[in-house]
Design an enzyme around this catalytic site. Structure first.
Site, PDB file in Angstrom:
ATOM      1  CG  LEU A  56      -1.933  -1.080   1.415  1.00 44.15           C
ATOM      2  CD1 LEU A  56      -2.634  -0.939   2.762  1.00 44.15           C
ATOM      3  CD2 LEU A  56      -2.955  -1.050   0.289  1.00 44.15           C
ATOM      4  CG  ASP A  57       0.560   4.291  -2.915  1.00 45.31           C
ATOM      5  OD1 ASP A  57       1.406   3.496  -3.366  1.00 45.31           O
ATOM      6  OD2 ASP A  57      -0.315   4.827  -3.618  1.00 45.31           O
ATOM      7  NE  ARG A  58       4.915   8.915   2.838  1.00 42.95           N
ATOM      8  CZ  ARG A  58       5.701   9.911   2.425  1.00 42.95           C
ATOM      9  NH1 ARG A  58       6.986   9.892   2.706  1.00 42.95           N
ATOM     10  NH2 ARG A  58       5.211  10.904   1.702  1.00 42.95           N
ATOM     11  CB  THR A  60      -2.865   3.875   0.966  1.00 46.69           C
ATOM     12  OG1 THR A  60      -2.768   4.705  -0.188  1.00 46.69           O
ATOM     13  CG2 THR A  60      -4.150   3.062   0.890  1.00 46.69           C
ATOM     14  NE  ARG A 156      -1.646   8.412  -5.040  1.00 44.87           N
ATOM     15  CZ  ARG A 156      -0.386   8.611  -4.648  1.00 44.87           C
ATOM     16  NH1 ARG A 156       0.334   7.573  -4.207  1.00 44.87           N
ATOM     17  NH2 ARG A 156       0.136   9.818  -4.698  1.00 44.87           N
TER      18      ARG A 156
END
Length: 215
Positions: A56-58, A60, A156
């Site tokens: 997961l993105d930082r 998120t 995104r």
């Protein structure tokens, strides 16, 4: 696992699903020396060092599967490779889409420049990427995204593609305030037939979530 600091949503001998907080990178990097990897040894079951099965993105938050054993790592790897993982994300968008639901079918490719660094863009020669979306609560601009594919930054970029970037997105939106993207649920069917299900609410500082009738 008493030393693990984040909520555990699903727990088995081989696999756990955790609720990753926003602001914490899954893997370390030049700008993120502290990461989730620092905490994963607390989930160990035997001599295997636990590993995240996806990322997961930082910024998120939400459901993230972690392999606790070598067997768990093999099972999760096979499940994701065979697209046996169903994900649902909640996002607060910068504006409300023109319709209540839809599908974004737009291939993605990674590009990089010295000025802006790297990002994902929609391009015909990119890898296939498909995302279903549905408005859950118009008042808070809360939208659910269900990706068919798992490309980097897919949700995104696809949110921006429909003209409604995710609120706070620093790359594809205005970057004002925290990015509002949350991995709401994760369901994985392992090759041995076991099904793992987990879900979690968005962080407490999000606007009020919709009632059960809207989910």
């Amino acid at each position: 696992m008493n030393d693990f600091p984040f909520p555990i949503l699903f727990d088995s001998r081989d696999v756990v699903i955790i609720d990753k907080p926003a602001g914490l990178a899954v893997h370390p990097g030049p700008k993120t020396p502290h990461s989730l990897e620092d905490h994963l040894p607390a989930l160990a079951n035997g001599g295997f060092v636990p590993v995240a099965a996806h990322r997961l993105d930082r910024d998120t938050s939400g459901c993230l599967a972690v392999a606790r054993t070598k067997r768990g790592a093999k099972l999760l790897s096979a499940a994701f490779e065979e697209r046996k993982a169903e994900k649902a994300y909640w996002a607060i968008l910068s504006s409300l889409p023109a319709t209540a639901e839809g599908l974004v079918d737009a291939p993605l490719i990674k590009v990089s420049t010295a000025e802006t660094g790297w990002r994902m863009v929609v391009r015909r020669d990119g890898k296939p990427a498909r995302t279903h979306w549905q408005v859950l609560d118009a008042a808070t601009r809360l939208v659910e995204f269900r990706p068919e594919t798992g490309r980097t930054h897919q949700i995104r970029v696809h949110a921006a593609r429909i003209g409604c970037p995710i609120a706070g997105d620093p790359v594809y939106g205005d970057g004002i305030g925290p990015m509002r993207l949350h991995a709401r649920s994760l369901a994985i069917t392992l090759p041995d037939g076991q099904r793992l299900d987990a879900s979690c609410d968005p962080p407490a500082d999000w606007p009020t979530s919709p009632g059960p009738e809207s989910r």
